[in-house]
Design a protein around this motif. Sequence first.
Motif, mmCIF file in Angstrom:
data_model
loop_
_atom_site.group_PDB
_atom_site.id
_atom_site.type_symbol
_atom_site.label_atom_id
_atom_site.label_comp_id
_atom_site.label_asym_id
_atom_site.label_seq_id
_atom_site.Cartn_x
_atom_site.Cartn_y
_atom_site.Cartn_z
ATOM 1 N N ILE A 150 -28.061 -16.104 16.630
ATOM 2 C CA ILE A 150 -28.936 -17.251 16.892
ATOM 3 C C ILE A 150 -28.821 -18.275 15.774
ATOM 4 O O ILE A 150 -28.742 -19.489 16.017
ATOM 5 C CB ILE A 150 -30.396 -16.762 17.034
ATOM 6 N N LEU A 151 -28.745 -17.778 14.530
ATOM 7 C CA LEU A 151 -28.627 -18.690 13.388
ATOM 8 C C LEU A 151 -27.344 -19.506 13.487
ATOM 9 O O LEU A 151 -27.337 -20.734 13.301
ATOM 10 C CB LEU A 151 -28.658 -17.884 12.090
ATOM 11 N N ILE A 152 -26.229 -18.799 13.813
ATOM 12 C CA ILE A 152 -24.943 -19.498 13.940
ATOM 13 C C ILE A 152 -25.007 -20.504 15.086
ATOM 14 O O ILE A 152 -24.481 -21.621 14.986
ATOM 15 C CB ILE A 152 -23.813 -18.467 14.143
ATOM 16 N N ALA A 153 -25.671 -20.117 16.191
ATOM 17 C CA ALA A 153 -25.781 -21.027 17.335
ATOM 18 C C ALA A 153 -26.574 -22.271 16.974
ATOM 19 O O ALA A 153 -26.219 -23.379 17.372
ATOM 20 C CB ALA A 153 -26.442 -20.297 18.507
ATOM 21 N N ILE A 154 -27.636 -22.084 16.184
ATOM 22 C CA ILE A 154 -28.428 -23.250 15.758
ATOM 23 C C ILE A 154 -27.568 -24.201 14.932
ATOM 24 O O ILE A 154 -27.538 -25.416 15.164
ATOM 25 C CB ILE A 154 -29.657 -22.790 14.935
ATOM 26 N N MET A 155 -26.819 -23.604 13.959
ATOM 27 C CA MET A 155 -25.991 -24.464 13.104
ATOM 28 C C MET A 155 -24.910 -25.153 13.926
ATOM 29 O O MET A 155 -24.638 -26.344 13.726
ATOM 30 C CB MET A 155 -25.361 -23.624 11.992
ATOM 31 N N ALA A 157 -25.020 -25.954 17.115
ATOM 32 C CA ALA A 157 -25.606 -27.009 17.936
ATOM 33 C C ALA A 157 -25.903 -28.244 17.113
ATOM 34 O O ALA A 157 -25.645 -29.377 17.540
ATOM 35 C CB ALA A 157 -26.879 -26.489 18.606
ATOM 36 N N VAL A 158 -26.412 -28.032 15.880
ATOM 37 C CA VAL A 158 -26.738 -29.180 15.024
ATOM 38 C C VAL A 158 -25.461 -29.928 14.648
ATOM 39 O O VAL A 158 -25.407 -31.165 14.688
ATOM 40 C CB VAL A 158 -27.497 -28.705 13.770
ATOM 41 N N VAL A 159 -24.400 -29.169 14.305
ATOM 42 C CA VAL A 159 -23.148 -29.814 13.899
ATOM 43 C C VAL A 159 -22.539 -30.571 15.076
ATOM 44 O O VAL A 159 -22.074 -31.709 14.936
ATOM 45 C CB VAL A 159 -22.169 -28.751 13.358
ATOM 46 N N LEU A 160 -22.568 -29.956 16.278
ATOM 47 C CA LEU A 160 -21.900 -30.570 17.419
ATOM 48 C C LEU A 160 -22.662 -31.777 17.947
ATOM 49 O O LEU A 160 -22.072 -32.800 18.263
ATOM 50 C CB LEU A 160 -21.735 -29.540 18.538
ATOM 51 N N ALA B 69 -27.580 -15.838 26.265
ATOM 52 C CA ALA B 69 -27.675 -16.994 27.156
ATOM 53 C C ALA B 69 -28.317 -18.171 26.448
ATOM 54 O O ALA B 69 -27.886 -19.317 26.621
ATOM 55 C CB ALA B 69 -28.468 -16.621 28.405
ATOM 56 N N ALA B 70 -29.335 -17.895 25.628
ATOM 57 C CA ALA B 70 -29.998 -18.988 24.913
ATOM 58 C C ALA B 70 -29.052 -19.618 23.898
ATOM 59 O O ALA B 70 -28.953 -20.851 23.807
ATOM 60 C CB ALA B 70 -31.254 -18.468 24.216
ATOM 61 N N ALA B 71 -28.321 -18.770 23.147
ATOM 62 C CA ALA B 71 -27.372 -19.293 22.168
ATOM 63 C C ALA B 71 -26.283 -20.102 22.855
ATOM 64 O O ALA B 71 -25.904 -21.195 22.405
ATOM 65 C CB ALA B 71 -26.764 -18.139 21.374
ATOM 66 N N GLU B 72 -25.803 -19.571 23.991
ATOM 67 C CA GLU B 72 -24.748 -20.247 24.733
ATOM 68 C C GLU B 72 -25.239 -21.584 25.275
ATOM 69 O O GLU B 72 -24.515 -22.583 25.246
ATOM 70 C CB GLU B 72 -24.309 -19.313 25.865
ATOM 71 N N ALA B 73 -26.494 -21.614 25.759
ATOM 72 C CA ALA B 73 -27.038 -22.866 26.288
ATOM 73 C C ALA B 73 -27.147 -23.910 25.184
ATOM 74 O O ALA B 73 -26.782 -25.078 25.380
ATOM 75 C CB ALA B 73 -28.397 -22.619 26.925
ATOM 76 N N ALA B 74 -27.609 -23.475 24.005
ATOM 77 C CA ALA B 74 -27.765 -24.440 22.913
ATOM 78 C C ALA B 74 -26.417 -25.025 22.502
ATOM 79 O O ALA B 74 -26.256 -26.252 22.429
ATOM 80 C CB ALA B 74 -28.434 -23.760 21.720
ATOM 81 N N VAL B 75 -25.426 -24.141 22.267
ATOM 82 C CA VAL B 75 -24.119 -24.625 21.820
ATOM 83 C C VAL B 75 -23.419 -25.399 22.933
ATOM 84 O O VAL B 75 -22.830 -26.464 22.706
ATOM 85 C CB VAL B 75 -23.263 -23.441 21.341
ATOM 86 N N GLY B 76 -23.500 -24.888 24.167
ATOM 87 C CA GLY B 76 -22.822 -25.538 25.286
ATOM 88 C C GLY B 76 -23.362 -26.919 25.561
ATOM 89 O O GLY B 76 -22.599 -27.869 25.784
ATOM 90 N N LEU B 77 -24.683 -27.056 25.530
ATOM 91 C CA LEU B 77 -25.248 -28.377 25.793
ATOM 92 C C LEU B 77 -24.921 -29.340 24.660
ATOM 93 O O LEU B 77 -24.717 -30.539 24.904
ATOM 94 C CB LEU B 77 -26.753 -28.264 26.013
ATOM 95 N N ALA B 78 -24.821 -28.800 23.431
ATOM 96 C CA ALA B 78 -24.393 -29.663 22.328
ATOM 97 C C ALA B 78 -22.959 -30.130 22.547
ATOM 98 O O ALA B 78 -22.634 -31.305 22.290
ATOM 99 C CB ALA B 78 -24.514 -28.917 21.005
ATOM 100 N N ILE B 79 -22.094 -29.223 23.041
ATOM 101 C CA ILE B 79 -20.707 -29.621 23.329
ATOM 102 C C ILE B 79 -20.684 -30.683 24.423
ATOM 103 O O ILE B 79 -19.928 -31.658 24.358
ATOM 104 C CB ILE B 79 -19.882 -28.381 23.738
ATOM 105 N N ILE B 80 -21.536 -30.502 25.458
ATOM 106 C CA ILE B 80 -21.581 -31.478 26.548
ATOM 107 C C ILE B 80 -21.988 -32.853 26.013
ATOM 108 O O ILE B 80 -21.412 -33.882 26.380
ATOM 109 C CB ILE B 80 -22.541 -30.994 27.651
ATOM 110 N N ILE B 81 -22.977 -32.857 25.114
ATOM 111 C CA ILE B 81 -23.417 -34.139 24.536
ATOM 112 C C ILE B 81 -22.283 -34.772 23.739
ATOM 113 O O ILE B 81 -22.031 -35.979 23.828
ATOM 114 C CB ILE B 81 -24.670 -33.922 23.666
ATOM 115 N N ALA B 82 -21.542 -33.923 22.962
ATOM 116 C CA ALA B 82 -20.433 -34.461 22.181
ATOM 117 C C ALA B 82 -19.331 -35.008 23.082
ATOM 118 O O ALA B 82 -18.757 -36.066 22.802
ATOM 119 C CB ALA B 82 -19.883 -33.364 21.261
ATOM 120 N N VAL B 83 -19.045 -34.297 24.189
ATOM 121 C CA VAL B 83 -18.023 -34.771 25.124
ATOM 122 C C VAL B 83 -18.459 -36.080 25.768
ATOM 123 O O VAL B 83 -17.674 -37.030 25.905
ATOM 124 C CB VAL B 83 -17.742 -33.693 26.194
#
Lengths: 182, 100
Positions: A150-155, A157-160, B69-83
Amino acid sequence: MNVHLILFLAFGVVCVAGAINLLAQTHPINSALSLIAVMAALAGEYLLLGAEFVAAVQVIVYAGAIMVLFVFTIMLLNAGVEERTQGSRVAILFGVPGMLLGSILMAWVVLRHSGTESVAVGALPGDPKTIGQLLFHEFLLPFEITSVLILIAIMGAVVLAGKPAVNKPASSPQLSPEKRVN
Amino acid sequence: MVPLSYYLVLSGFLFACGVVAFLIKRNIITIFMSIELMLNGVNLSFVAFAAHWHALAGQVFVFFVMVVAAAEAAVGLAIIIAVYRTRETLNIDQVNLLKL
């Protein structure tokens, strides 16, 4: 037809209708709302299986937090109606009959070859105390590892999603606060 | 009393709907939502098997699936915003390079 079966069918119909609606809708916000309906109905199915804590977490985390994130992104990016392309038409032409065939085959195999033992209402006590004891004794290491995830995912998301490095110099008029005041 | 197979059929149907939506949808966000639908279908079979075999570990796995799923949603939506920032489109057909 007992009450358990009727409740299962009621929640199941909502699930199936929501999943099909997610497929049929063209606007992402409609798909997101039907996905929320699917998740809420799935929480009801979990309650029927006796997993009370899982049902509560399903509503709070999935239907609440994750879907709010989705809806927020849809609003933020101002997503419109999607256009169908050649590729997706071919996928509909071959994919939907294939899915129907596969589902019918799988349902037939499962219904035919699995035993007829039934699952009673509340067959397994899934109360928070038992789950918590299991989570903090047997599954302590995976639990701690997920916190790192979760910590890595937060970082990530913030970076991206953070502000991209602008090519403009730092003294550009938009960035200096004293000029914004004037 | 509901047989276990009914739960399995429902979860298989949800998973199949997720796969089809993943294949035919052209909006990145909707494709992402269909992944969530697939994860939900898997969660249902986890809980059904946990109740059937009287193994509470199945319900604990559901929490781990939810965390992923929560981690994937956070990172994936960030990627979508970047794209979206660089491409200014959400259509998957126009996002055909791995670089931004």
